[in-house]
Scaffold this motif. Sequence first.
Motif, mmCIF file in Angstrom:
data_model
loop_
_atom_site.group_PDB
_atom_site.id
_atom_site.type_symbol
_atom_site.label_atom_id
_atom_site.label_comp_id
_atom_site.label_asym_id
_atom_site.label_seq_id
_atom_site.Cartn_x
_atom_site.Cartn_y
_atom_site.Cartn_z
ATOM 1 N N MET A 109 2.031 -0.938 5.284
ATOM 2 C CA MET A 109 1.379 -2.241 5.242
ATOM 3 C C MET A 109 1.647 -2.920 3.904
ATOM 4 O O MET A 109 1.706 -2.257 2.859
ATOM 5 N N SER A 110 1.792 -4.237 3.940
ATOM 6 C CA SER A 110 1.915 -5.037 2.726
ATOM 7 C C SER A 110 1.016 -6.257 2.864
ATOM 8 O O SER A 110 0.506 -6.550 3.949
ATOM 9 N N ALA A 111 0.818 -6.964 1.767
ATOM 10 C CA ALA A 111 -0.111 -8.091 1.764
ATOM 11 C C ALA A 111 0.626 -9.404 2.001
ATOM 12 O O ALA A 111 1.691 -9.658 1.433
ATOM 13 N N ALA A 112 0.023 -10.239 2.838
ATOM 14 C CA ALA A 112 0.520 -11.596 3.088
ATOM 15 C C ALA A 112 -0.650 -12.554 2.961
ATOM 16 O O ALA A 112 -1.785 -12.215 3.303
ATOM 17 N N ILE A 113 -0.371 -13.736 2.459
ATOM 18 C CA ILE A 113 -1.418 -14.745 2.292
ATOM 19 C C ILE A 113 -1.383 -15.685 3.489
ATOM 20 O O ILE A 113 -0.303 -16.124 3.921
ATOM 21 N N ASP A 170 4.823 -3.944 7.627
ATOM 22 C CA ASP A 170 6.010 -4.282 6.828
ATOM 23 C C ASP A 170 7.133 -4.921 7.641
ATOM 24 O O ASP A 170 7.945 -5.676 7.096
ATOM 25 N N ASN A 171 7.204 -4.592 8.926
ATOM 26 C CA ASN A 171 8.321 -5.109 9.727
ATOM 27 C C ASN A 171 8.027 -6.466 10.359
ATOM 28 O O ASN A 171 8.864 -7.002 11.088
ATOM 29 N N TYR A 226 0.841 -1.198 0.000
ATOM 30 C CA TYR A 226 0.000 0.000 0.000
ATOM 31 C C TYR A 226 0.875 1.247 0.000
ATOM 32 O O TYR A 226 1.847 1.335 0.756
ATOM 33 N N THR A 227 0.551 2.190 -0.879
ATOM 34 C CA THR A 227 1.260 3.462 -0.905
ATOM 35 C C THR A 227 0.397 4.543 -0.282
ATOM 36 O O THR A 227 -0.720 4.811 -0.753
ATOM 37 N N CYS A 228 0.889 5.159 0.794
ATOM 38 C CA CYS A 228 0.138 6.242 1.439
ATOM 39 C C CYS A 228 0.119 7.493 0.566
ATOM 40 O O CYS A 228 -0.854 8.240 0.544
ATOM 41 N N THR A 229 1.199 7.710 -0.153
ATOM 42 C CA THR A 229 1.311 8.915 -0.970
ATOM 43 C C THR A 229 0.205 8.983 -2.013
ATOM 44 O O THR A 229 -0.440 10.024 -2.204
ATOM 45 N N TRP A 264 -3.289 0.237 -3.398
ATOM 46 C CA TRP A 264 -2.445 -0.947 -3.375
ATOM 47 C C TRP A 264 -1.838 -1.164 -4.760
ATOM 48 O O TRP A 264 -2.481 -0.892 -5.781
ATOM 49 N N PHE A 265 -0.604 -1.663 -4.806
ATOM 50 C CA PHE A 265 0.045 -1.910 -6.094
ATOM 51 C C PHE A 265 0.920 -3.164 -6.014
ATOM 52 O O PHE A 265 1.460 -3.488 -4.955
#
Length: 364
Positions: free
Chosen positions: A337-341, A353-354, A306-309, A313-314
């Motif tokens: 935040m990023s996506a995880a399955i 992300d961390n 996810y890009t806050c700017t 989502w990309f």
Amino acid sequence: MQWTLVLVVLMGQCSFSTCSLYQYHFIRENKTWYEAQTYCRETYTDLATVSDMTDMRRLCSSTQNQDEAWIGLHSYKGRENRTWYWSLPGLEFNDSDTRWQSGEPNDGGGNPPENCALMDSKQWQDYPCKDDHPFICYSETQQSNTTFHYIDTKMTWPQAQNHCRHHYTDLVSGLDQLNHTVVYESKMWIGLFRDTWRWSDGSNSSFRNWESLGDLVDGQSDKTCATVLNTAGTWSYDYCDKQKPFYCYGDKLILINKSLTWVEALNHCREKHHDLASITHEHQQKWVEARLKKASTDFVWLGLRYTCTLGFWFWVSDEVVDYQNWASNVTSDDCDMSAAINTGNNKWFKRPDNDTFNFICTKK
């Protein structure tokens, strides 16, 4: 001297940066099924696994092969080796959550074997697949609306399956669908069957495309290796020591059993392989799910962030975020935040992300 002709079938359209997640390779060299398996494992990934009709059409469309050719399906003799499957590809059968009548499945004496399931007043019975009964099909629209279709014409189970796949989507499959169907009369075929066939790569694909009813064998035949018969993609089976051409597949996914942050996972994929995996349609989702079984963490990173700017989502591969498989409780979007399955239900979740998880890379 024998020469090997390799025909590569690309699995769907792809951009320069993100080709699909696997490729089929037709090998025009005659080998036994076991020799073909060894060749595919040494040269690519394994003998071809076919997950649905999309796979089947893609495997056949570019080769124009008129010869009977091996695929990676093998039968293990003995009724004790049978496993239940749902007709709908990708839907796993859960043996702990069933609707069997008391004393079922009982195999009815075993001659003929009872390898297909009927529903009688919402409960199931095993029956010989060659019996004739009415059945229920279902169809699903692009808006994910499911409708059910009662077919009162009596057919064998394979004929009923073929009818449903040709005119609708499939035989009614899974408890979610069965709980919403109307019971029109007793003894209706549902999309539940068992057989002794297993894929060479260990995948749990339930897809079968036998040409005739006789191919629904009970595991007693000595013809225990599956073949594609023609460009239509129908299957038969033969003695494994016969020599035939064959199909391999090359997997472009690799599960990394290291626990890294999302950025560390991205860097690892780009340095060692190609990129973090993108999932742009349901077919790719299924192939990613097959890799999750060996994960050592509850979540596995994908290449979705996810890009806050910009506020969206990309995919890091520049693919369009069109297909999505978010869990129902994922609502707001947050920074970092990023996506995880999830390895339990295969749904996507947003994770900080961390956090550190295993991850899936695509190969070059």
